[in-house]
Design a protein around this motif. Sequence first.
Motif, PDB file in Angstrom:
ATOM      1  N   HIS A  70       1.158  -1.240   0.292  1.00 48.54           N
ATOM      2  CA  HIS A  70       0.204   0.204  -0.123  1.00 48.54           C
ATOM      3  C   HIS A  70       0.688   1.857   0.232  1.00 48.54           C
ATOM      4  CE1 HIS A  70      -3.930  -2.579   0.807  1.00 48.54           C
ATOM      5  NE2 HIS A  70      -2.619  -3.080   1.901  1.00 48.54           N
ATOM      6  N   GLY A  71       1.872   1.100   0.831  1.00 48.32           N
ATOM      7  CA  GLY A  71       2.994   2.645   0.337  1.00 48.32           C
ATOM      8  C   GLY A  71       3.599   3.049  -0.297  1.00 48.32           C
ATOM      9  N   PRO A  76       5.729   7.581  -6.761  1.00 47.10           N
ATOM     10  CA  PRO A  76       5.527   8.569  -7.935  1.00 47.10           C
ATOM     11  C   PRO A  76       6.678   9.612  -7.147  1.00 47.10           C
ATOM     12  CG  PRO A  76       3.800   8.059  -7.720  1.00 47.10           C
ATOM     13  CD  PRO A  76       3.939   7.634  -6.997  1.00 47.10           C
ATOM     14  N   LEU A  77       6.679  10.103  -6.520  1.00 46.62           N
ATOM     15  CA  LEU A  77       7.515  11.292  -5.716  1.00 46.62           C
ATOM     16  C   LEU A  77       9.629  11.665  -6.296  1.00 46.62           C
ATOM     17  CD1 LEU A  77       6.211  12.075  -2.325  1.00 46.62           C
ATOM     18  CD2 LEU A  77       5.907  13.569  -4.277  1.00 46.62           C
ATOM     19  N   TRP A  78       9.840  10.086  -6.414  1.00 49.00           N
ATOM     20  CA  TRP A  78      11.305   9.413  -6.945  1.00 49.00           C
ATOM     21  C   TRP A  78      11.076   9.671  -8.453  1.00 49.00           C
ATOM     22  CZ3 TRP A  78       8.941   8.293  -2.095  1.00 49.00           C
ATOM     23  CH2 TRP A  78       9.081   9.335  -1.408  1.00 49.00           C
ATOM     24  N   ASP A  79       9.767   9.579  -9.202  1.00 49.46           N
ATOM     25  CA  ASP A  79      10.218   8.989 -10.675  1.00 49.46           C
ATOM     26  C   ASP A  79      10.329  10.196 -11.512  1.00 49.46           C
ATOM     27  OD1 ASP A  79       9.300   7.879 -13.461  1.00 49.46           O
ATOM     28  OD2 ASP A  79       7.990   7.005 -13.066  1.00 49.46           O
ATOM     29  N   ARG A 135      11.391  10.161   4.614  1.00 49.66           N
ATOM     30  CA  ARG A 135      11.512   9.792   3.603  1.00 49.66           C
ATOM     31  C   ARG A 135      10.413  11.069   2.270  1.00 49.66           C
ATOM     32  NH1 ARG A 135       9.930   6.058  -0.620  1.00 49.66           N
ATOM     33  NH2 ARG A 135      11.762   5.980  -1.836  1.00 49.66           N
ATOM     34  N   ILE A 136       8.588  10.549   3.174  1.00 47.69           N
ATOM     35  CA  ILE A 136       8.025  11.101   2.593  1.00 47.69           C
ATOM     36  C   ILE A 136       8.533  12.678   2.218  1.00 47.69           C
ATOM     37  CG2 ILE A 136       5.541  11.765   2.102  1.00 47.69           C
ATOM     38  CD1 ILE A 136       5.019   8.507   2.736  1.00 47.69           C
ATOM     39  N   ARG A 137       8.795  13.251   3.388  1.00 48.37           N
ATOM     40  CA  ARG A 137       8.193  14.749   3.361  1.00 48.37           C
ATOM     41  C   ARG A 137       9.747  15.151   2.656  1.00 48.37           C
ATOM     42  NH1 ARG A 137       8.483  15.381   8.969  1.00 48.37           N
ATOM     43  NH2 ARG A 137       6.140  14.543   9.127  1.00 48.37           N
ATOM     44  N   GLN A 138      10.560  14.736   3.033  1.00 50.47           N
ATOM     45  CA  GLN A 138      11.883  14.560   1.626  1.00 50.47           C
ATOM     46  C   GLN A 138      11.447  14.660   0.795  1.00 50.47           C
ATOM     47  OE1 GLN A 138      15.139  16.074   3.027  1.00 50.47           O
ATOM     48  NE2 GLN A 138      15.431  16.316   0.761  1.00 50.47           N
ATOM     49  N   GLY A 139      11.060  13.767   0.256  1.00 50.42           N
ATOM     50  CA  GLY A 139      10.729  13.497  -1.269  1.00 50.42           C
ATOM     51  C   GLY A 139      10.336  14.664  -1.705  1.00 50.42           C
ATOM     52  N   ILE A 140       9.037  14.915  -0.991  1.00 49.70           N
ATOM     53  CA  ILE A 140       8.184  16.219  -1.283  1.00 49.70           C
ATOM     54  C   ILE A 140       8.608  17.649  -1.893  1.00 49.70           C
ATOM     55  CG2 ILE A 140       5.952  18.035  -1.298  1.00 49.70           C
ATOM     56  CD1 ILE A 140       6.016  15.441   0.606  1.00 49.70           C
ATOM     57  N   LYS A 141       9.870  17.964  -0.638  1.00 53.34           N
ATOM     58  CA  LYS A 141      10.886  18.851  -1.111  1.00 53.34           C
ATOM     59  C   LYS A 141      12.134  18.770  -2.236  1.00 53.34           C
ATOM     60  CE  LYS A 141      11.727  20.001   4.152  1.00 53.34           C
ATOM     61  NZ  LYS A 141      12.390  20.280   4.764  1.00 53.34           N
ATOM     62  N   SER A 142      12.256  17.313  -2.638  1.00 50.71           N
ATOM     63  CA  SER A 142      12.744  17.232  -3.827  1.00 50.71           C
ATOM     64  C   SER A 142      12.548  18.067  -5.237  1.00 50.71           C
ATOM     65  CB  SER A 142      13.874  15.502  -3.593  1.00 50.71           C
ATOM     66  OG  SER A 142      14.212  15.940  -2.556  1.00 50.71           O
ATOM     67  N   LEU A 165       2.776  22.880   3.476  1.00 52.81           N
ATOM     68  CA  LEU A 165       1.568  21.971   3.540  1.00 52.81           C
ATOM     69  C   LEU A 165       1.194  21.288   2.778  1.00 52.81           C
ATOM     70  CD1 LEU A 165      -1.514  23.871   3.084  1.00 52.81           C
ATOM     71  CD2 LEU A 165      -0.880  24.677   0.098  1.00 52.81           C
ATOM     72  N   ILE A 166       1.828  19.998   1.366  1.00 53.97           N
ATOM     73  CA  ILE A 166       1.222  19.311   1.005  1.00 53.97           C
ATOM     74  C   ILE A 166       1.225  18.093   2.383  1.00 53.97           C
ATOM     75  CG2 ILE A 166       2.132  17.822  -0.668  1.00 53.97           C
ATOM     76  CD1 ILE A 166       3.016  20.013  -2.259  1.00 53.97           C
ATOM     77  N   ASP A 167       2.961  18.220   2.823  1.00 52.08           N
ATOM     78  CA  ASP A 167       2.821  17.074   4.089  1.00 52.08           C
ATOM     79  C   ASP A 167       1.468  16.896   4.391  1.00 52.08           C
ATOM     80  OD1 ASP A 167       4.544  15.136   5.316  1.00 52.08           O
ATOM     81  OD2 ASP A 167       5.071  16.513   6.371  1.00 52.08           O
TER      82      ASP A 167
END
Length: 202
Positions: A70-71, A76-79, A135-142, A165-167
């Motif tokens: 599910h996770g 897509p954040l790293w695609d 990791r997700i937070r950093q993915g959004i920033k990246s 905001l997104i997080d």
Amino acid sequence: MRTGRPRQFDRDTAVQQAMHLFWQNGYESTSLAQLKAAMGQGITAPSFYAAFGSKEALFREAVSRYLASHGQVMEPLWDNSLSPVTAIELALRQSARMQCEKNHPQGCMVALGVMSACSPENQQVMQPLKDSRLRIRQGIKSCLQRAIECGELMATTDVAGLAALIDSFLLGISTLSRDGVTLAVIEGGISQAMNILEQNRA
């Protein structure tokens, strides 16, 4: 008295059932009795410990199962084949759809982990969920930084603020889905969040 793992014990199914229980109730609120009942097949305490070692070890295995299934909606954040803004929107929409599905507990196990109170002695148990959130937070920033570098967003874009905001919205989807807010409404919220990103277009 018969001990050990029952002959018909299906370990893979048991981990899946445990994942759903931990996802629904949180770590501390899920008891050994509930886990045994969900696994069925007359599993005994010795059988449980022979199969999993401890409740903590089973939780970690359940988290790994969740992140590998599910996770994956956040990948897509790293695609890098996707434009950064598209990657963010796709991740949000995939996560919203997954969290509103009816064939498993609603919400996100990773997000819900921070919402359920956990005693100090069990904080370390929750570390894999915290690591995933980071990791997700950093993915959004990246993604946002990459959007600036490729000219998709203005150089003056507030990366930290937009990422927060997104997080925050992403974490909040768990509460919305559990409160019965429909997917259509949540996706409308995603569209509004994306409109904010559009305001920073280069």
